[in-house]
Each structure stands twice: as structure tokens, then as C-alpha cells.
Design an enzyme around this catalytic site. Structure first.
Site, PDB file in Angstrom:
ATOM      1  CG  LEU A  33      -2.082  -0.906   1.086  1.00 23.55           C
ATOM      2  CD1 LEU A  33      -2.832  -0.910   2.372  1.00 23.55           C
ATOM      3  CD2 LEU A  33      -2.782  -0.729  -0.349  1.00 23.55           C
ATOM      4  CE1 TYR A 140       9.791   1.533 -12.460  1.00 24.09           C
ATOM      5  CE2 TYR A 140       9.909   2.188 -15.630  1.00 24.09           C
ATOM      6  CZ  TYR A 140       9.564   1.469 -14.205  1.00 24.09           C
ATOM      7  OH  TYR A 140       8.643   1.076 -14.964  1.00 24.09           O
ATOM      8  CB  ILE A 199       3.207  20.158 -23.283  1.00 24.32           C
ATOM      9  CG1 ILE A 199       1.714  19.565 -23.857  1.00 24.32           C
ATOM     10  CG2 ILE A 199       3.799  19.565 -24.523  1.00 24.32           C
ATOM     11  CD1 ILE A 199       1.401  19.225 -24.725  1.00 24.32           C
TER      12      ILE A 199
END
Length: 305
Positions: A33, A140, A199
């Protein structure tokens, strides 16, 4: 089948859990969680509040005795991986090894692993197929790729079957627009709150977006197909962020213009994953066009306001 879904309180995996239960499977959820939500957990799925890096994972396997493990629990924030690579490696690499050890000990038949387009880095060509060079540009990307090698080695050494799924940019219901949420959920959240979308760059950079329900169907296909192999799971289509926002405006009935800010260092300009191998070998086909997926996602977020 008895199936354990790690990260089953999160965006993608909770949708997988729902579909598996609808198909009559006996499904358990493991999640700490940290980013998942209790509200996402199916009421008929036994829930184990634990971390994949902890010893308590053994107890989960003892109790639910899974035949299949669908592994989505992960550290997913690229920026966190850059600022805290030890945490990133602990969760994504050590956590996966911990699960693999339990799979070996408890005779799990197969593991289905959620990998990422981040393993490819800057593409040398489009569409990127599974033979493309692996050159991740973030920790990552490294920490999502490394478990692929461990999974393949466990397959060779201990007979554990596996299917590795490398996702393109996933969007859809239950995606959290905060933090490292996908650009679609962030844009929709801003539009619905009458805020200006931001953006990075000129908006002509492209992405290959895939709706979460198509990810779900790929995981269900992998229960049967894709033995000892890996696949890109994508729509194999590109859309620019400018055109993406234009489609959102059309769906919502708005005419919002974005704020353009300097591009972020390391952002990939163009991305498209070739999905032909998955189409042929997984007996899988994405069903959601970008318009259909955006419309369903919009109605979901609007109902949550």
C-alpha cells in the site's frame, strides 16, 4: 487456478485481479500500500499487507499456495530511482528475487512479470521490437530489466515457466494523476479541474499509449501462452502530446491550450513498440483505440470528482 497478484492494490494489477476473479480464478493480493489503495482491492480477493522484500512473503505463499504469480509490485517512479537508487534496486531487483525463491520453494508453475519499455532507452529505430538493443537511460530502466535475467535463469535452472511483458505507456481507470502518474491521467485531471496542462518541449514528441484493459487481456493470455518468452505489449501506434491533448479537448468539449515549458533532460522524443510477436504467439489483440480508451478514462475520472 490459484493466482497471487503482487501490487494488486495498484492501478494496473487491480484491474487484472478483477478480470481474473470474473473468470472464476482464486486470486490473492499482495501489496504494501505504498502507492496502491485498499479501495482498489476486490472484496473477494484475500489481501496480504506485506512488502515483496520482506521475509513475510514466505507466509503468504504458505497460505495461498499459488500456481501462478503475476508480478506487478514495483518502485515505478523514475525520479525516485535517480534520487534513491538503493531503494529502487531493493524493491525491483531484490524484491523479485525474493518472490522467485518462494516460487521455487512452493512449486509455482509460472510467473508473469510486468516489465517496461524503459529497458530499451533511446530507440535506434521504430517500432522497437524485442531484438532491439537494451540501453536503459535511468536506474528504473535498469531495475526493471535486471529481473528479466533472474527470471530467465530460474526458468533454466529450476524449471519455472515464465512470460515477461514489456509494457508501452499504460493509461486508464484507477491511474493516479499525482506523482509519476501517466501523462493522460495528469492531463485529464488538470482539464477536469480547469487547470492548464503542462507540456515539456514542443509537444511533438510521441508515445505509444495502451489502455489498461488491453494490458489485462495480455496478462490473461499469458496464463496459457508465451511460455519461456518475452513480449512487447503495445498498440504499435504513435501519437504526439499535442494531438493527444487535441483529442482530449474534443472528448470533453473544451478548448484548453497547454503551457509549454523546456524539455526535461533524458526524455525520449519518440516511442513505439512493435507488438507483432505478442499478436502471433499470445493470441492477443488490443481492442481499444486511443479515442475509445480516452473516452472511458474521462468518464471514470469525471465520476470520481
Amino acid at each position: 487456478m490459484r493466482i497471487l497478484v503482487t501490487g494488486g492494490a495498484g492501478f494496473i494489477a487491480s484491474n487484472i485481479v478483477d478480470a481474473l476473479i470474473d473468470e472464476g480464478h482464486e486470486v490473492s493480493v499482495l501489496d504494501n500500500l505504498s502507492t496502491g489503495k485498499r479501495a482498489n482491492i476486490h472484496p473477494n480477493a484475500p489481501f496480504y499487507l506485506t512488502d515483496i522484500t520482506e521475509r513475510s512473503v514466505q507466509m503468504v505463499f504458505e497460505q495461498c499456495r499459488p500456481e501462478i504469480v503475476i508480478h506487478h509490485a514495483a518502485q515505478i517512479d523514475v525520479q525516485t530511482s535517480l534520487h534513491n537508487p538503493l531503494l529502487d534496486a531493493k524493491v525491483n531487483i531484490i524484491g523479485t528475487i525474493n518472490l522467485l525463491e518462494q516460487c521455487k520453494s512452493f512449486g509455482v508453475k509460472k510467473i508473469i512479470y510486468a516489465s517496461s519499455a524503459a529497458v530499451y532507452g533511446h530507440p535506434n529505430y521504430l517500432g522497437v521490437d524485442e531484438k532491439h538493443a537494451l540501453q536503459p537511460i535511468s536506474f528504473y530502466g535498469i531495475s526493471k530489466h535486471t529481473p528479466e535475467h533472474y527470471i530467465q535463469a530460474y526458468g533454466e535452472l529450476f524449471g519455472l515457466d515464465y512470460t515477461i511483458l514489456r509494457y508501452s505507456n499504460v493509461y486508464g481507470i484507477r491511474q493516479d494523476p499525482r506523482g509519476e502518474g501517466g501523462v493522460i491521467s495528469i492531463f485529464l485531471n488538470r482539464l477536469l479541474h480547469e487547470e492548464t496542462p503542462i507540456i515539456y518541449g514542443n509537444g511533438e514528441n510521441t508515445r505509444d499509449f495502451i489502455y489498461v484493459k488491453d494490458i489485462v487481456s495480455a496478462n490473461i493470455a499469458a496464463l496459457i501462452y508465451g511460455s519461456h518468452s518475452l513480449y512487447n505489449i503495445s498498440c504499435n501506434q504513435q501519437i504526439s502530446l499535442n494531438n493527444l491533448l487535441k483529442q482530449m479537448n474534443a472528448i470533453i468539449g473544451s478548448n484548453v491550450t497547454p503551457q509549454y515549458v523546456p524539455a526535461r533532460q533524458g526524455d525520449i522524443l519518440h516511442s513505439r513498440l512493435d507488438n507483432q510477436k505478442a499478436l502471433k504467439q499470445l493470441q492477443w489483440l488490443p481492442q481499444y483505440s486511443i479515442e475509445k480508451g480516452l473516452t472511458e478514462t474521462y468518464h471514470y475520472y469525471k465520476a470520481c470528482l
